[in-house]
Scaffold this active site. Structure first.
Site, mmCIF file in Angstrom:
data_model
loop_
_atom_site.group_PDB
_atom_site.id
_atom_site.type_symbol
_atom_site.label_atom_id
_atom_site.label_comp_id
_atom_site.label_asym_id
_atom_site.label_seq_id
_atom_site.Cartn_x
_atom_site.Cartn_y
_atom_site.Cartn_z
ATOM 1 C CG HIS A 1 3.164 -1.493 10.393
ATOM 2 N ND1 HIS A 1 4.308 -2.019 10.958
ATOM 3 C CD2 HIS A 1 2.709 -0.568 11.274
ATOM 4 C CE1 HIS A 1 4.541 -1.428 12.114
ATOM 5 N NE2 HIS A 1 3.575 -0.545 12.340
ATOM 6 C CG ASP A 2 5.917 -4.834 9.141
ATOM 7 O OD1 ASP A 2 6.525 -5.231 8.133
ATOM 8 O OD2 ASP A 2 5.933 -3.642 9.516
ATOM 9 N N GLY B 1 0.678 -3.230 14.682
ATOM 10 C CA GLY B 1 1.747 -3.730 13.837
ATOM 11 C C GLY B 1 2.431 -4.962 14.394
#
Length: 263
Positions: free
Chosen positions: A126-127, A144
């Site tokens: 994520h991100d 992440g």
């Protein structure tokens, strides 16, 4: 739902209402494409793949079999917020790849640029922000919030720690664990990864004129042979910006680097 009449969807795949498929999109057998997904012209999705969430995929991408694209992140703080995954054009995403959407604690989006090549079993957390023309080999993962800048390469079975920055055209050796940032053009390997020199064989380095190649070597020497502080190297990079276009690549790296560099 908006499906181009030129798109092809296998009869045993599920495409939910609200999906947008461009012309010449090809969805293989046993796939599930959830509401909110947009897939651009010419993209191919292999069999048994799942694409969900607010995921936007550009043109002419190839997604392998059993891929999971736009899945909920593994961040335990995620509470089903409407975060996104955005993928550019002409990417090759291998079998069993997993690409997660962002979190509101991060950028609220995971971003993949253009012309990247992810082999089998690659994970993008994520991100993450992945630039253009990168390569990630089999069974390697970005935790992440990782930044993988243009042209960077990650070898087989590597683990990249969260919030790390891998600079443009950096190169991570197979089976490495990276817990700090890697400057542009620098090769690193081992667990934990240590610098092993400049990747003088990358196309981007070979495309530089001799003066700019020497400049890259001089920055490596400052960081790893003269043992100058990061702040001193930043000053040298900024002072060289008018003379060396490649200095902008290093300025961008230092602007994002917060974990310290590999030593």
């Amino acid at each position: 739902m908006s499906i181009s009449p030129l798109a092809r969807v296998a009869s045993n795949s599920v495409v939910e209402p609200g999906v947008v498929l461009g012309a010449h999109v090809n969805i293989g057998p046993f796939c599930v494409i959830s509401a909110g997904v947009v897939i651009g012209e010419g993209t191919t999705v292999g069999s048994h793949s799942v694409i969900n969430g607010l995921t936007t995929i550009g043109r002419d991408n190839t997604i392998g079999q059993y891929a999971s694209i736009g899945e909920v992140s593994q961040d335990l703080k995620y509470a089903n917020e409407p975060t996104t995954l955005v993928i550019g054009d002409r990417n090759q995403i291998g079998n069993k790849a997993t690409l997660h959407r962002g979190t509101i604690q991060g950028h609220a989006t995971t971003v993949i640029g253009d012309d990247n090549h992810f082999l089998t079993g690659v994970h993008i957390g994520h991100d993450c922000v992945v630039g253009n023309g990168t390569l990630i080999k089999d069974n390697s993962g970005l935790a992440g919030h990782v930044i993988l800048d243009d042209g960077a390469q990650v070898g087989y079975m590597c683990a990249i720690h969260q919030f790390c920055v891998l600079g443009s055209h950096s190169n991570v050796a197979d089976q490495s664990g990276v817990v700090q940032d890697i400057p542009p053009f620098v090769m690193g390997g081992g667990n934990h990864a240590r610098p092993t020199g400049i990747d003088v064989n990358t196309r981007a380095f070979l495309a530089l004129d001799t003066r700019q190649q020497d400049f890259v070597h001089s920055l490596y020497s400052m960081l790893y042979q003269q043992s100058l502080s990061i702040d001193e190297v930043k000053i040298a990079v900024k002072a060289s910006g008018m003379d060396f276009a490649i200095a902008a690549v290093f300025e961008r790296f230092f602007a994002h680097s917060a974990r310290g560099i590999i030593r």
